[in-house]
Scaffold this motif. Structure first.
Motif, PDB file in Angstrom:
ATOM      1  N   LEU A 101       8.211  11.796   2.192  1.00 11.48           N
ATOM      2  CA  LEU A 101       7.639  10.972   3.255  1.00 11.48           C
ATOM      3  C   LEU A 101       7.217   9.601   2.726  1.00 11.48           C
ATOM      4  O   LEU A 101       7.507   8.574   3.355  1.00 11.48           O
ATOM      5  N   SER A 102       6.539   9.564   1.580  1.00  9.01           N
ATOM      6  CA  SER A 102       6.092   8.267   1.056  1.00  9.01           C
ATOM      7  C   SER A 102       7.286   7.385   0.692  1.00  9.01           C
ATOM      8  O   SER A 102       7.239   6.166   0.871  1.00  9.01           O
ATOM      9  N   SER A 103       8.381   7.976   0.206  1.00 11.11           N
ATOM     10  CA  SER A 103       9.582   7.188  -0.100  1.00 11.11           C
ATOM     11  C   SER A 103      10.216   6.638   1.168  1.00 11.11           C
ATOM     12  O   SER A 103      10.657   5.483   1.212  1.00 11.11           O
ATOM     13  N   LEU A 104      10.246   7.473   2.199  1.00 11.28           N
ATOM     14  CA  LEU A 104      10.811   7.028   3.482  1.00 11.28           C
ATOM     15  C   LEU A 104       9.998   5.869   4.059  1.00 11.28           C
ATOM     16  O   LEU A 104      10.559   4.855   4.504  1.00 11.28           O
ATOM     17  N   LEU A 105       8.675   5.999   4.030  1.00 10.92           N
ATOM     18  CA  LEU A 105       7.817   4.932   4.559  1.00 10.92           C
ATOM     19  C   LEU A 105       7.908   3.675   3.705  1.00 10.92           C
ATOM     20  O   LEU A 105       7.826   2.556   4.221  1.00 10.92           O
ATOM     21  N   LEU A 106       8.079   3.855   2.396  1.00  8.07           N
ATOM     22  CA  LEU A 106       8.229   2.683   1.530  1.00  8.07           C
ATOM     23  C   LEU A 106       9.515   1.929   1.860  1.00  8.07           C
ATOM     24  O   LEU A 106       9.543   0.692   1.864  1.00  8.07           O
ATOM     25  N   GLY A 107      10.591   2.674   2.145  1.00 10.49           N
ATOM     26  CA  GLY A 107      11.837   2.026   2.534  1.00 10.49           C
ATOM     27  C   GLY A 107      11.697   1.269   3.841  1.00 10.49           C
ATOM     28  O   GLY A 107      12.187   0.137   3.980  1.00 10.49           O
ATOM     29  N   VAL A 108      11.027   1.881   4.816  1.00  5.82           N
ATOM     30  CA  VAL A 108      10.800   1.199   6.095  1.00  5.82           C
ATOM     31  C   VAL A 108       9.970  -0.066   5.873  1.00  5.82           C
ATOM     32  O   VAL A 108      10.274  -1.137   6.422  1.00  5.82           O
ATOM     33  N   SER A 109       8.937   0.048   5.051  1.00  4.00           N
ATOM     34  CA  SER A 109       8.087  -1.115   4.770  1.00  4.00           C
ATOM     35  C   SER A 109       8.877  -2.221   4.078  1.00  4.00           C
ATOM     36  O   SER A 109       8.699  -3.408   4.387  1.00  4.00           O
ATOM     37  N   ALA A 110       9.762  -1.841   3.156  1.00  2.80           N
ATOM     38  CA  ALA A 110      10.570  -2.846   2.453  1.00  2.80           C
ATOM     39  C   ALA A 110      11.477  -3.593   3.418  1.00  2.80           C
ATOM     40  O   ALA A 110      11.676  -4.807   3.284  1.00  2.80           O
ATOM     41  N   ARG A 114       0.817  -1.220   0.000  1.00 10.75           N
ATOM     42  CA  ARG A 114       0.000   0.000   0.000  1.00 10.75           C
ATOM     43  C   ARG A 114       0.847   1.266   0.000  1.00 10.75           C
ATOM     44  O   ARG A 114       0.423   2.306  -0.523  1.00 10.75           O
ATOM     45  N   PHE A 115       2.041   1.195   0.599  1.00  9.41           N
ATOM     46  CA  PHE A 115       2.897   2.378   0.576  1.00  9.41           C
ATOM     47  C   PHE A 115       3.330   2.715  -0.858  1.00  9.41           C
ATOM     48  O   PHE A 115       3.437   3.885  -1.224  1.00  9.41           O
ATOM     49  N   LEU A 116       3.571   1.677  -1.666  1.00  9.67           N
ATOM     50  CA  LEU A 116       3.927   1.925  -3.064  1.00  9.67           C
ATOM     51  C   LEU A 116       2.733   2.486  -3.826  1.00  9.67           C
ATOM     52  O   LEU A 116       2.884   3.399  -4.644  1.00  9.67           O
ATOM     53  N   HIS A 117       1.551   1.956  -3.549  1.00  4.41           N
ATOM     54  CA  HIS A 117       0.359   2.477  -4.216  1.00  4.41           C
ATOM     55  C   HIS A 117       0.123   3.946  -3.866  1.00  4.41           C
ATOM     56  O   HIS A 117      -0.241   4.757  -4.730  1.00  4.41           O
ATOM     57  N   VAL A 118       0.321   4.292  -2.600  1.00  5.21           N
ATOM     58  CA  VAL A 118       0.168   5.689  -2.179  1.00  5.21           C
ATOM     59  C   VAL A 118       1.205   6.572  -2.876  1.00  5.21           C
ATOM     60  O   VAL A 118       0.888   7.680  -3.349  1.00  5.21           O
TER      61      VAL A 118
END
Length: 265
Positions: free
Chosen positions: A66-75, A25-29
Motif C-alpha cells: 500500500l505505501s509503495s502504491l501511494l508513493l507512486g501516486v504521489s510521485a 511524507r509517503f516516502l517517510h511512512v
C-alpha cells in the motif's frame, strides 16, 4: 555524467524526482514501515531468521504494498500542475517518465534492505531471508509503477488516493475473495486452470502463493493438478520475476498514455 550528457531529459527527471521526495511524507511512512518490520524479529532473537522471513512477507503484503502504491501516486501527481510547462519543453515524455520511474525504483529497492538488516545484525541471515527481501523489493517497485500509472490518469488528489485504495483492495483481497466465492461452481470445477489463472496474474496473490509453497509447503494439492499451475509452483521465482517485469512494463505504458492524455485532453 555521461548519462546526463547523452540522456539529459532522463537525468533531469531522475534528479528532480529524488530531490522532490526528500520531503515526501509517503516516502517517510514507507521507510518507517520498513524499519518497524525489520525490528520485529528482535523480539524473538532465538528464532530471528525464521521470524524475519514471516514478518517481511506479511509486512510486504499488508503494509509495503500500500505505501509503495501511494508513493507512486504521489510521485505522479506531484508534477501534475506543471505538465503544461514540462511538456512544452523540447523533451520526450518517454525519457521523462523513464527518469521518474527509475528514481522511484531507486528509492524503493534499497528501502527493502532495512527489512533484513536488524535480523542480519544478530546472525539471522539466510538464503530464504535474502530471497524474501528481493521479492519485497520487486513487489514494491511493481506497486510503485502501478501507482505511477494511476496518478497520471487520475490527476485529482482525492480521487487518485481513492483509486489507489480501490486498486490495493482489489489486488490484496478482491481477487482471492472472488475466487473463493466461485470455487464451488460446476464450471469452475470443470476448468481449474481458469480459476487459478487470476492468482497467477495478480502480483500479490502470486507472491503469497509462491512463498507459501516455497517456504512452508502449504499449498493445497488440488491447486497443482493442472500442468500450467504445476509449472508455476515448481518455478515460482522465475514466474515472479517475469510477472513483475510484465506488470512494470504494462504500468509504464499506461502511465505514458496517461501523461499524454493529461496534457492533450
Amino acid at each position: 555524467m555521461a548519462i546526463a550528457r547523452r540522456f539529459p531529459t532522463f537525468a533531469a527527471a531522475f534528479h528532480r524526482e529524488l530531490a522532490e521526495h526528500r520531503l515526501n511524507r509517503f516516502l517517510h511512512v514507507h521507510l518507517g514501515l520498513c524499519a518497524a518490520i525489520g525490528l520485529l524479529p528482535l523480539l524473538t532473537p532465538d528464532a530471528a531468521a525464521a521470524s524475519a522471513v514471516a514478518w517481511v512477507l506479511q509486512g510486504t503484503l499488508y503494509c509495503l504494498s500500500l505505501s509503495s502504491l501511494l508513493l507512486g501516486v504521489s510521485a505522479a501527481q506531484g508534477d501534475a500542475d506543471e505538465f503544461p510547462l514540462i511538456f512544452t519543453q523540447p523533451a520526450a515524455r518517454g525519457a521523462w517518465l523513464a527518469g521518474k520511474a527509475t528514481a522511484l525504483a531507486a528509492m524503493l529497492a534499497p528501502a527493502s534492505l532495512v527489512l533484513v538488516l536488524p535480523a542480519a545484525a544478530i546472525g539471522g541471515v539466510s538464503l530464504v531471508l535474502g530471497a524474501v527481501a528481493l521479492a519485497a523489493a520487486g513487489t514494491s517497485i511493481v506497486l510503485g509503477a502501478i501507482g505511477l500509472a494511476l496518478g497520471l490518469w487520475v490527476r485529482d488528489h482525492v480521487r487518485g488516493l481513492l483509486a489507489a485504495l480501490a486498486a490495493w483492495f482489489g489486488l490484496l483481497f478482491g481477487v482471492d475473495l472472488l475466487l473463493l466465492a466461485v470455487s464451488g461452481a460446476p464450471v469452475v470445477q470443470a476448468h481449474p486452470v481458469a480459476w487459478a489463472l487470476p492468482l497467477m496474474l495478480n502480483p500479490l496473490s502470486a507472491l503469497r502463493v509462491t512463498m507459501m509453497f516455497g517456504l512452508e509447503q502449504t499449498a493445497p494439492a488440488v491447486i497443482g493438478a493442472d500442468p500450467l499451475v504445476s509449472w508455476w509452483l515448481a518455478h515460482g521465482v522465475a514466474w515472479l520475476v517475469g510477472l513483475g517485469a510484465t506488470w512494470i512494463a504494462a504500468s509504464l505504458w499506461v502511465a505514458l498514455a496517461g501523461a499524454r492524455r493529461a496534457v492533450d485532453a
